[in-house]
Design a protein around this motif. Structure first.
Motif, mmCIF file in Angstrom:
data_model
loop_
_atom_site.group_PDB
_atom_site.id
_atom_site.type_symbol
_atom_site.label_atom_id
_atom_site.label_comp_id
_atom_site.label_asym_id
_atom_site.label_seq_id
_atom_site.Cartn_x
_atom_site.Cartn_y
_atom_site.Cartn_z
ATOM 1 N N MET A 146 0.748 5.027 -3.637
ATOM 2 C CA MET A 146 1.447 3.800 -3.232
ATOM 3 C C MET A 146 2.452 3.336 -4.283
ATOM 4 S SD MET A 146 -1.644 1.722 -1.395
ATOM 5 C CE MET A 146 -0.723 0.229 -1.070
ATOM 6 N N ALA A 149 5.522 5.332 -3.896
ATOM 7 C CA ALA A 149 6.294 4.922 -2.718
ATOM 8 C C ALA A 149 6.944 3.558 -2.951
ATOM 9 C CB ALA A 149 5.395 4.877 -1.488
ATOM 10 N N HIS A 150 6.207 2.688 -3.632
ATOM 11 C CA HIS A 150 6.680 1.327 -3.883
ATOM 12 C C HIS A 150 7.898 1.329 -4.829
ATOM 13 C CE1 HIS A 150 6.438 -2.763 -5.732
ATOM 14 N NE2 HIS A 150 6.268 -3.097 -4.471
ATOM 15 N N MET A 157 3.428 -3.934 -0.157
ATOM 16 C CA MET A 157 2.973 -2.703 0.494
ATOM 17 C C MET A 157 1.456 -2.757 0.682
ATOM 18 S SD MET A 157 3.567 1.183 -0.787
ATOM 19 C CE MET A 157 5.255 1.277 -0.226
ATOM 20 N N SER A 182 4.759 8.584 6.724
ATOM 21 C CA SER A 182 3.871 7.954 5.741
ATOM 22 C C SER A 182 4.261 6.491 5.492
ATOM 23 C CB SER A 182 3.853 8.749 4.444
ATOM 24 O OG SER A 182 5.142 8.846 3.931
ATOM 25 N N LEU A 183 5.524 6.171 5.685
ATOM 26 C CA LEU A 183 5.959 4.795 5.421
ATOM 27 C C LEU A 183 6.323 4.078 6.720
ATOM 28 C CD1 LEU A 183 6.466 3.149 2.811
ATOM 29 C CD2 LEU A 183 8.883 3.683 3.083
ATOM 30 N N TYR A 246 5.719 -3.290 3.824
ATOM 31 C CA TYR A 246 5.574 -1.892 4.242
ATOM 32 C C TYR A 246 4.103 -1.527 4.371
ATOM 33 C CZ TYR A 246 10.418 -1.806 2.841
ATOM 34 O OH TYR A 246 11.746 -2.092 2.735
ATOM 35 N N TYR A 248 1.641 1.873 4.185
ATOM 36 C CA TYR A 248 1.703 3.230 3.649
ATOM 37 C C TYR A 248 0.502 4.031 4.142
ATOM 38 C CZ TYR A 248 2.128 7.128 0.489
ATOM 39 O OH TYR A 248 2.247 8.390 -0.005
#
Ligand code: G1P
Length: 296
Positions: A146, A149-150, A157, A182-183, A246, A248
């Protein structure tokens, strides 16, 4: 964007589903194979680069503080006996002085309130929240996935996972604006809705990366589902804002260790994952299945 270096662990719950065990031990000290639940959460946080660990506790959680403290008598004994391997195991439970803080939630007013209790220790930076009941087995730990991704998205998220329709009402659920695998970009969030109000069966799982704005939203102490101050509601207020929210979909297997069935499944799965236990446990499970089948 500031790095995420602080994590909140809400651990004030009474754990009534596990009574009588939780009469005298905190739920988070209950053991998966040989490590308490909380150790899995801490290890995951460390892997994600967390440096400050904030526990929101309540009365009767003293065993948690002891767990992360040094144990001089035990350590001395192990050293004397040359048990270096066990010394190494204990090392993972020790926390650097000042890296861990305990805040009390004086009233059980909900998850949102528990997180809000830590607001002064968070200040003006993004932070993580980990619910230790949700144990996630993954090659790359979930919070680390995460954080990566963040770094691209910013904003808020939440970990997300599809759950069976029949269980959806036990979760915070996401309405999806844009689904990129995934997002997902979130357009709505509802805490434990009635089946007819559920926006999807994409559920929030207990890993969050949040902006300090969520703490401001919690200042309003708005009561939501179950009369509790819900973290879900405070995050939902950020939808449509500059930074957005978001979901995830992490890689990994999540166990609901807040339920007995989930805890048992996790015990079997983590047991089978251990080299020294796998053969014996697997043999036992096979025998069990065979004798069940024979009895049918
Ligand atoms: C909490 C959150 C919920 C989330 C769940 C994940 O609920 O409020 O939004 O889906 O954790 O485990 P709880 O299980 O504490 O009732």
């Amino acid at each position: 964007m500031k790095k995420v270096t602080k994590a909140i662990f809400p651990v004030a719950g009474l754990g009534t589903r596990f009574l009588p065990a939780t009469k005298s031990i905190p739920k988070e000290i209950m053991t998966l194979v040989d490590r308490p639940l909380i150790q899995y959460a801490i290890d995951e946080a460390r892997a994600a680069g967390i440096k400050e660990f904030i526990f929101v506790t309540s009365r009767g959680k003293g065993a948690l503080e002891d767990y992360f403290d040094h144990a001089p008598v035990l350590e001395q004994e192990l050293r004397k006996k040359g048990k270096d391997q066990l010394m190494e195991v204990l090392k993972n439970t020790n926390m650097e002085s000042g890296a861990i803080a305990y805040i009390r939630q004086h009233k059980a007013l909900g998850l949102g309130h528990a997180v809000w209790c830590a607001r002064r220790l968070i200040g003006n930076e993004p932070f993580a929240v980990i619910l230790p009941d949700d144990v996630i087995a993954a090659e790359k730990p979930c919070l680390q996935q995460m954080v990566e991704a963040h770094n691209e998205t910013g904003g808020c998220m939440v970990a997300a996972m599809e759950v069976p329709q029949s269980k959806a009402g036990a979760y915070g659920l996401l309405a999806v604006e844009e689904d990129n695998g995934s997002l997902v970009k979130v357009s709505g969030m509802v805490e434990k809705p009635k089946p007819e109000d559920a926006p999807s069966n994409l559920a929030v799982i207990g890993r969050y990366i949040l902006t300090p704005k969520v703490l401001n939203n919690l200042n309003k102490k708005h009561k939501g589902t179950g009369g509790e101050i819900q973290l879900t509601d405070a995050i939902a207020e950020e939808i449509g804002g500059k930074e957005g929210v978001y979901g995830y979909r992490f890689n990994g297997e999540r166990f609901d260790c807040g339920s007995k069935a989930g805890f048992l499944q996790a015990t079997v799965s983590f047991g089978l994952g251990r080299d020294e236990l796998r053969d014996e446990l697997w043999g036992y499970l096979q025998e069990l299945v065979a004798s069940e089948k024979a009895a049918q």
